[in-house]
Motif scaffolding. Structure first.
Motif, PDB file in Angstrom:
ATOM      1  N   GLN A 389       0.977  -1.253  -0.077  1.00 17.14           N
ATOM      2  CA  GLN A 389      -0.020   0.077  -0.176  1.00 17.14           C
ATOM      3  C   GLN A 389       0.674   1.335  -0.051  1.00 17.14           C
ATOM      4  OE1 GLN A 389      -2.867  -0.260   3.222  1.00 17.14           O
ATOM      5  NE2 GLN A 389      -3.603  -2.010   2.447  1.00 17.14           N
ATOM      6  N   GLU A 390       2.066   1.113   0.696  1.00 17.85           N
ATOM      7  CA  GLU A 390       3.050   2.186   0.685  1.00 17.85           C
ATOM      8  C   GLU A 390       3.617   2.598  -0.487  1.00 17.85           C
ATOM      9  OE1 GLU A 390       4.849   5.826   2.382  1.00 17.85           O
ATOM     10  OE2 GLU A 390       3.026   4.722   2.456  1.00 17.85           O
ATOM     11  N   ALA A 391       3.822   1.304  -0.909  1.00 18.85           N
ATOM     12  CA  ALA A 391       4.689   1.450  -2.554  1.00 18.85           C
ATOM     13  C   ALA A 391       3.636   2.105  -3.554  1.00 18.85           C
ATOM     14  CB  ALA A 391       4.867  -0.123  -2.865  1.00 18.85           C
ATOM     15  N   ILE A 392       2.280   1.788  -3.351  1.00 21.97           N
ATOM     16  CA  ILE A 392       1.299   2.264  -4.350  1.00 21.97           C
ATOM     17  C   ILE A 392       1.204   3.704  -4.082  1.00 21.97           C
ATOM     18  CG2 ILE A 392      -1.275   2.206  -4.839  1.00 21.97           C
ATOM     19  CD1 ILE A 392      -1.280  -0.438  -4.481  1.00 21.97           C
ATOM     20  N   ARG A 393       1.040   4.216  -2.782  1.00 23.96           N
ATOM     21  CA  ARG A 393       0.985   5.462  -2.443  1.00 23.96           C
ATOM     22  C   ARG A 393       2.171   6.345  -3.181  1.00 23.96           C
ATOM     23  NH1 ARG A 393       2.178   9.595   1.018  1.00 23.96           N
ATOM     24  NH2 ARG A 393       4.128   8.051   1.989  1.00 23.96           N
ATOM     25  N   GLN A 394       3.454   5.908  -3.121  1.00 29.30           N
ATOM     26  CA  GLN A 394       4.594   6.339  -3.690  1.00 29.30           C
ATOM     27  C   GLN A 394       4.451   6.727  -4.895  1.00 29.30           C
ATOM     28  OE1 GLN A 394       7.110   7.917  -1.775  1.00 29.30           O
ATOM     29  NE2 GLN A 394       6.623   7.549   0.308  1.00 29.30           N
ATOM     30  N   ILE A 395       4.330   5.672  -5.835  1.00 32.33           N
ATOM     31  CA  ILE A 395       4.467   5.775  -7.203  1.00 32.33           C
ATOM     32  C   ILE A 395       3.088   6.380  -7.755  1.00 32.33           C
ATOM     33  CG2 ILE A 395       3.236   3.672  -7.771  1.00 32.33           C
ATOM     34  CD1 ILE A 395       6.357   4.792  -9.266  1.00 32.33           C
ATOM     35  N   SER A 396       2.179   6.413  -7.014  1.00 36.26           N
ATOM     36  CA  SER A 396       0.942   7.122  -7.624  1.00 36.26           C
ATOM     37  C   SER A 396       1.236   8.708  -7.586  1.00 36.26           C
ATOM     38  CB  SER A 396      -0.324   6.784  -6.710  1.00 36.26           C
ATOM     39  OG  SER A 396      -0.583   5.486  -6.753  1.00 36.26           O
ATOM     40  N   MET A 397       2.342   9.351  -7.264  1.00 44.31           N
ATOM     41  CA  MET A 397       2.600  10.682  -7.044  1.00 44.31           C
ATOM     42  C   MET A 397       3.267  11.052  -8.462  1.00 44.31           C
ATOM     43  SD  MET A 397       4.566  11.250  -3.378  1.00 44.31           S
ATOM     44  CE  MET A 397       3.568  10.686  -1.892  1.00 44.31           C
ATOM     45  N   LEU A 398       3.750   9.859  -9.389  1.00 46.00           N
ATOM     46  CA  LEU A 398       4.089  10.249 -10.565  1.00 46.00           C
ATOM     47  C   LEU A 398       2.718  10.378 -11.473  1.00 46.00           C
ATOM     48  CD1 LEU A 398       6.939   7.881 -11.171  1.00 46.00           C
ATOM     49  CD2 LEU A 398       7.163   9.922 -10.122  1.00 46.00           C
ATOM     50  N   HIS A 399       3.026  11.148 -12.700  1.00 46.00           N
ATOM     51  CA  HIS A 399       2.179  11.168 -13.649  1.00 46.00           C
ATOM     52  C   HIS A 399       1.600  10.006 -14.208  1.00 46.00           C
ATOM     53  CE1 HIS A 399       3.865  15.750 -14.318  1.00 46.00           C
ATOM     54  NE2 HIS A 399       3.032  15.697 -13.411  1.00 46.00           N
ATOM     55  N   PRO A 400       0.117   9.735 -14.463  1.00 48.32           N
ATOM     56  CA  PRO A 400      -0.285   8.498 -14.932  1.00 48.32           C
ATOM     57  C   PRO A 400       0.396   8.234 -16.363  1.00 48.32           C
ATOM     58  CG  PRO A 400      -2.137  10.105 -14.430  1.00 48.32           C
ATOM     59  CD  PRO A 400      -0.886  10.812 -14.403  1.00 48.32           C
ATOM     60  N   SER A 401       0.739   6.768 -16.419  1.00 46.17           N
ATOM     61  CA  SER A 401       1.403   6.309 -17.661  1.00 46.17           C
ATOM     62  C   SER A 401       1.002   4.681 -17.653  1.00 46.17           C
ATOM     63  CB  SER A 401       2.828   6.630 -17.670  1.00 46.17           C
ATOM     64  OG  SER A 401       3.763   5.951 -16.678  1.00 46.17           O
ATOM     65  N   PRO A 402       1.059   4.170 -18.714  1.00 43.88           N
ATOM     66  CA  PRO A 402       0.913   2.703 -18.711  1.00 43.88           C
ATOM     67  C   PRO A 402       2.120   2.037 -17.670  1.00 43.88           C
ATOM     68  CG  PRO A 402       0.895   3.405 -20.654  1.00 43.88           C
ATOM     69  CD  PRO A 402       1.247   4.534 -20.077  1.00 43.88           C
ATOM     70  N   GLU A 403       3.383   2.494 -17.743  1.00 45.81           N
ATOM     71  CA  GLU A 403       4.460   1.974 -16.809  1.00 45.81           C
ATOM     72  C   GLU A 403       4.088   2.319 -15.334  1.00 45.81           C
ATOM     73  OE1 GLU A 403       5.804   2.209 -20.956  1.00 45.81           O
ATOM     74  OE2 GLU A 403       4.796   3.702 -19.525  1.00 45.81           O
ATOM     75  N   ARG A 404       3.464   3.358 -14.968  1.00 46.62           N
ATOM     76  CA  ARG A 404       3.260   3.831 -13.546  1.00 46.62           C
ATOM     77  C   ARG A 404       2.143   2.782 -13.111  1.00 46.62           C
ATOM     78  NH1 ARG A 404      -0.800   8.011 -11.113  1.00 46.62           N
ATOM     79  NH2 ARG A 404      -1.879   6.173 -12.166  1.00 46.62           N
TER      80      ARG A 404
END
Length: 419
Positions: A389-404
């Motif tokens: 859940q914390e990993a998701i919270r962190q990566i969700s701060m990046l702009h949306p993209s298929p890789e994100r």
């Protein structure tokens, strides 16, 4: 009351991808936030506080000295053969996203051929290297690095394509990881790895150690060719963590709370540090700002810890054929992992077994039974969820993209894996 399985089942990747990220609310609030933390300052110090908070949340929800409630399965009396029901298998996503491996396939396609060219030598060394880098590995770490590099590039409005230096990090991280496995197999006296006979059993311990050293030195040469001193420093720290983590694994703590913190720190150093620092390295090579570098690092750190927690859990829930190595291997090595440490809260008799590292006759069988009768596996599963859940919270701060989105989806893959 005991931690209900529904708390694990309720975790949903779709909510995170839709913008409703499941945050670890309160992680840095309350009395844990004021806890003095030794070691690294700043974000890394707060990360240790986070680990203590996760442990506290689960610890207070654990049934002490009671039999699990009626929702729990009846424990089997069969040693080493029974699969325990695991809440991780219940994780589902309502929306299908592109498989992370498919998204990274183009860049992973020639990975092992590139590594073999890097290790091009004659004699037994080539034979050993070819044996390990046969292209049948999961390439989990290079895949994370590739997706992270592209997600960071797109976040800054750059091309999706990786820079050559970023692509090289994927090769370097796989080489360092494999070298550490070769050395681990020698230390542990392992006979199988990835469903194959280990190098030390075929060529002997001396040649296995030398082969591991050679792979590590070749990775260091590839790292130096990147020409980025910051990235070199980052990987130096990751390699140091690998060694320190192995030494930590050889020791233990008498105090129960200290023992769990020791276990989580060892888990970070042995597994998560390399993933975290590799993610940070590709963000640096992509000229990302410090905020994005920290996002990349924290994602890798939390995903890496979750990955190892699941790995420790599989030692009690999967068969030998699924794992590609014997089950109960950690107990036989004298290691008390998450499921055992949680089980010790319900069965205090485990404390003595842990202290003597399961060295007496019958200790391994008894510890196995205690874990099967406890909710240690479920507690470990829930802890892995918290890190994801914390990993998701962190990566969700990046702009949306298929890789994100693939990196978000990857947390579900980590939690659902069987080997």
């Amino acid at each position: 009351m005991a931690l209900p399985l529904s708390r694990c089942r309720a975790w949903n990747v779709r909510r995170a991808l839709a913008g409703g990220v499941l945050s670890a609310s309160g992680v840095f609030n309350g009395h844990w936030a004021g806890l003095p933390v030794a070691g690294d300052g700043g974000c890394h110090g707060r990360a240790r506080v986070q680990e203590l908070h996760y442990y506290q949340r689960i610890h207070v929800n654990t049934t002490i000295h009671k039999k699990p409630n009626s929702s729990w399965r009846t424990p089997s009396r069969l040693v080493y053969t029974t699969r325990t029901k695991c809440c991780c298998n219940q994780v589902q996503s309502d929306k299908q996203y592109k498989d992370p491996y498919t998204l990274a396939q183009k860049d992973l396609k020639n990975l092992y051929d590139e590594i073999k060219r890097q290790l091009a030598v004659s004699s037994d060394l080539k034979e050993i290297c070819d044996y390990y880098f046969d292209g049948k590995g999961k390439a989990f770490r290079p895949m994370v690095v590739i997706l992270m590099g592209k997600a960071c590039n797109l976040h800054h409005g750059k091309s999706r394509e990786l820079l050559k230096s970023q692509h090289s990090v994927g090769m370097i991280v796989e080489m360092i990881h494999t070298a550490s496995l070769v050395h681990d197999d020698v230390i542990d006296g392992s006979e199988t790895r990835r469903g194959k006979i280990t190098v030390n059993k075929i060529w002997g311990e001396r040649k296995a150690i030398l082969a591991g050293d050679f792979v590590l030195s070749s990775a260091s040469m590839a790292l130096a060719r990147l020409g980025n001193t910051t990235v070199v420093s980052i990987f130096t720290r990751a390699i140091e963590d690998l060694v320190r983590g192995e030494f930590m694994q050889l020791g233990s703590k008498e105090n129960e709370n200290e023992r769990f913190v020791h276990y989580l720190e060892k888990t970070f150093k042995k597994t998560a540090s390399l993933i975290a620092n590799s993610c940070k390295a590709v963000s640096i090579l992509g000229n990302c700002n410090s905020e994005v570098q920290e996002i990349a690092y924290q994602y890798g750190r939390n995903l890496g810890i979750a990955f190892q927690l699941v790995d420790d859990m599989l030692d009690f829930t999967s068969s030998t054929n699924q794992l590609g190595k014997p089950t109960a291997a950690d107990l036989k090595l004298g290691l008390a992992t998450g499921p055992v440490l949680f089980a010790c809260q319900q069965f205090p008799d485990l404390h003595a077994l842990i202290l003597r590292r399961f060295s007496s006759d019958g200790d391994v069988d008894l510890a196995w039974e205690y874990v099967q009768q406890s909710d240690g596996v479920q507690q470990t599963c829930y802890l892995a969820h918290q890190y994801c859940q914390e990993a998701i919270r962190q990566i969700s701060m990046l702009h949306p993209s298929p890789e994100r989105d693939a990196l978000i989806q990857l947390t579900e893959i980590v939690l659902n894996r069987h080997k």
